[in-house]
Design an enzyme around this catalytic site. Structure first.
Site, mmCIF file in Angstrom:
data_model
loop_
_atom_site.group_PDB
_atom_site.id
_atom_site.type_symbol
_atom_site.label_atom_id
_atom_site.label_comp_id
_atom_site.label_asym_id
_atom_site.label_seq_id
_atom_site.Cartn_x
_atom_site.Cartn_y
_atom_site.Cartn_z
ATOM 1 N N ASP A 54 65.011 26.098 -10.411
ATOM 2 C CA ASP A 54 64.736 26.842 -11.640
ATOM 3 C C ASP A 54 64.115 28.195 -11.329
ATOM 4 O OD1 ASP A 54 65.504 25.358 -13.926
ATOM 5 O OD2 ASP A 54 63.825 24.015 -13.677
ATOM 6 N N GLU A 79 61.983 30.877 -18.658
ATOM 7 C CA GLU A 79 61.230 29.669 -18.983
ATOM 8 C C GLU A 79 60.097 29.426 -18.002
ATOM 9 O OE1 GLU A 79 61.980 24.842 -19.408
ATOM 10 O OE2 GLU A 79 63.592 26.135 -18.697
ATOM 11 N N ASP A 153 67.327 30.743 -19.203
ATOM 12 C CA ASP A 153 67.005 29.340 -18.933
ATOM 13 C C ASP A 153 67.735 28.988 -17.644
ATOM 14 O OD1 ASP A 153 66.382 26.677 -18.854
ATOM 15 O OD2 ASP A 153 66.877 26.283 -20.939
ATOM 16 N N ILE A 155 67.961 26.349 -15.482
ATOM 17 C CA ILE A 155 68.729 25.108 -15.519
ATOM 18 C C ILE A 155 68.288 24.348 -16.761
ATOM 19 C CG2 ILE A 155 69.374 22.958 -14.365
ATOM 20 C CD1 ILE A 155 68.669 24.173 -11.717
ATOM 21 N N ASP A 156 69.066 24.473 -17.822
ATOM 22 C CA ASP A 156 68.790 23.712 -19.029
ATOM 23 C C ASP A 156 69.210 22.265 -18.795
ATOM 24 O OD1 ASP A 156 67.978 23.681 -21.845
ATOM 25 O OD2 ASP A 156 70.068 23.191 -22.235
ATOM 26 N N THR A 158 67.124 19.905 -17.411
ATOM 27 C CA THR A 158 66.648 19.629 -16.052
ATOM 28 C C THR A 158 66.650 18.140 -15.747
ATOM 29 O OG1 THR A 158 65.219 21.568 -16.272
ATOM 30 C CG2 THR A 158 64.795 20.128 -14.410
ATOM 31 N N ASP A 301 66.387 28.546 -24.697
ATOM 32 C CA ASP A 301 67.415 27.532 -24.931
ATOM 33 C C ASP A 301 68.517 28.035 -25.846
ATOM 34 O OD1 ASP A 301 66.221 25.173 -23.600
ATOM 35 O OD2 ASP A 301 64.696 25.294 -25.168
#
Length: 373
Positions: A54, A79, A153, A155-156, A158, A301
């Site tokens: 991330d 994020e 974001d 890695i949405d 996760t 997001d």
């Protein structure tokens, strides 16, 4: 600004490469996981993980965009905190350096001296993808970089990335969980109004290569500003018949499910992991709407998928505002924090949301929910 879109597509693919590299090294992957705590913890989940992937992805995107568009430095937000604690309890600020060797040296500090792993990650960060198949060369986008900000974001979903279930996607079917739910999201908004105007979604784990060499991804993009609406996907077709289809979180309130049953038959209330993936299901026409009553998503997001939905005739509204005063003036914006909140909650979509591709369908959903939740 077509150059910005091309750059975002390229760095999103670089991000996907980093995500794939991190998953390919199982012992390394165990070292990369840290649990978020305090004000950075998403209250929706018992465990909400931050990975080094991330942080690396976020900082790589920030570095690359800032290098080509210095006017945007200071308005490239994400994020994650870029502070990472290694196994010795040392706090390391993760950045992308000018050279691969310097980045590898910095990452080795995070990885407790694991030079091989650090070198592998640094190579993925500094290596440009060979090609990005996107017809953007002739676009004329009426924007200037000094007008824009970015939400990332890295890695949405996760939890799906960490769990790593390798579900096979089927054409035209909503597959609710698995690695394919993990997405890289990059959204661009106007600093003055908060309107989302450009978005890139990369799905790093879309399918396995036929030759067995690993995962391959897919990317999607959209632009929506000043009457210009372009998307890499065609406008989705509405569900056949009178019933709508909705995608929800599995933890959605029973009152919301009950209210939606007036416009959705039981087989058209579907559930999936990841906010970004649920938005993408609406963009792809696998669901008519994405409904979330909780304030458990954030600007990073929703910004990128919001643009794709705008480009195909839809959008994303604040559910509370839409229920109170109607959907017309309830579209989400991305430039102002909630002054009454702290930490990540300053950027929460606190009123819940509805992602939609057709305004008539949105009105039906709002009417079904009004007075019921």
């Amino acid at each position: 600004m077509a150059d910005l879109l091309k750059l975002l597509l390229r760095v999103a693919e670089k991000a996907a490469n980093v995500a794939r590299v991190c998953r390919q090294e199982a012992p390394l992957f165990q070292l990369l996981v840290q649990e978020k705590t305090g004000v950075d913890k998403n209250k929706k989940f018992v465990q909400d993980f931050k990975t080094l992937a991330d942080v690396i992805i976020q900082e790589m995107i920030r570095h690359n965009v800032g290098a080509q568009f210095p006017e945007m430095i200071g308005f490239i937000n994400g994020e994650e905190s870029n502070k990472f604690e290694n196994g010795h309890g040392e706090s390391v600020v993760v950045t992308v350096c000018a050279s691969e060797a310097e980045t590898a040296e910095l990452l080795a500090k995070v990885l407790d001296g694991d030079a091989m792993a650090a070198s592998l990650l640094a190579r993925a960060i500094h290596q440009d993808p060979t090609s990005i198949d996107a017809d953007t060369d002739r676009l004329s986008i009426p924007l200037q970089p000094s007008q824009l900000g970015i939400w990332i974001d890295p890695i949405d979903a996760t939890s799906q990335y960490i769990e790593g279930k390798e579900e096979e996607l089927q054409q035209g079917v909503l597959c609710p969980s698995g690695l394919h739910c993990a997405l890289v999201l990059i959204g661009v908004y106007l600093r003055s109004s908060g309107e989302p105007v450009m978005g890139v979604i990369n799905q790093p784990f879309n399918h396995r290569a036929p030759d067995g060499s690993g995962w391959r991804g897919q990317h999607f993009w959209g632009v929506s500003c000043d009457g210009l609406n372009l998307c890499s996907l065609s406008r989705p077709k509405p569900s056949p018949g009178p019933d709508l289809s909705a995608v929800l979180s599995s933890s959605e309130k029973p009152s919301v499910k009950d209210a939606l049953s007036s416009v959705c038959s039981p087989d058209k209330l579907m559930y999936a992991s990841g906010a970004g993936f649920k938005f993408l299901c609406v963009v792809q026409g696998l669901a008519d709407v994405y409904v979330l009553s909780e304030g458990s998503t954030f600007k990073w997001d929703s910004c990128a998928p919001h643009v794709l939905l705008k480009a195909v005739g839809g959008g994303v509204v604040d559910l509370s505002r839409a229920l109170e005063s109607g959907p017309t003036r309830a579209e989400l914006t991305y430039h102002r924090p909630d002054g009454g909140a702290a930490g990540a909650d300053r950027w929460a979509n606190a009123g819940g949301l509805v992602g939609y591709s057709d305004r008539a369908q949105l009105r039906r959903v709002i009417e079904a929910l009004r007075g019921k939740i």
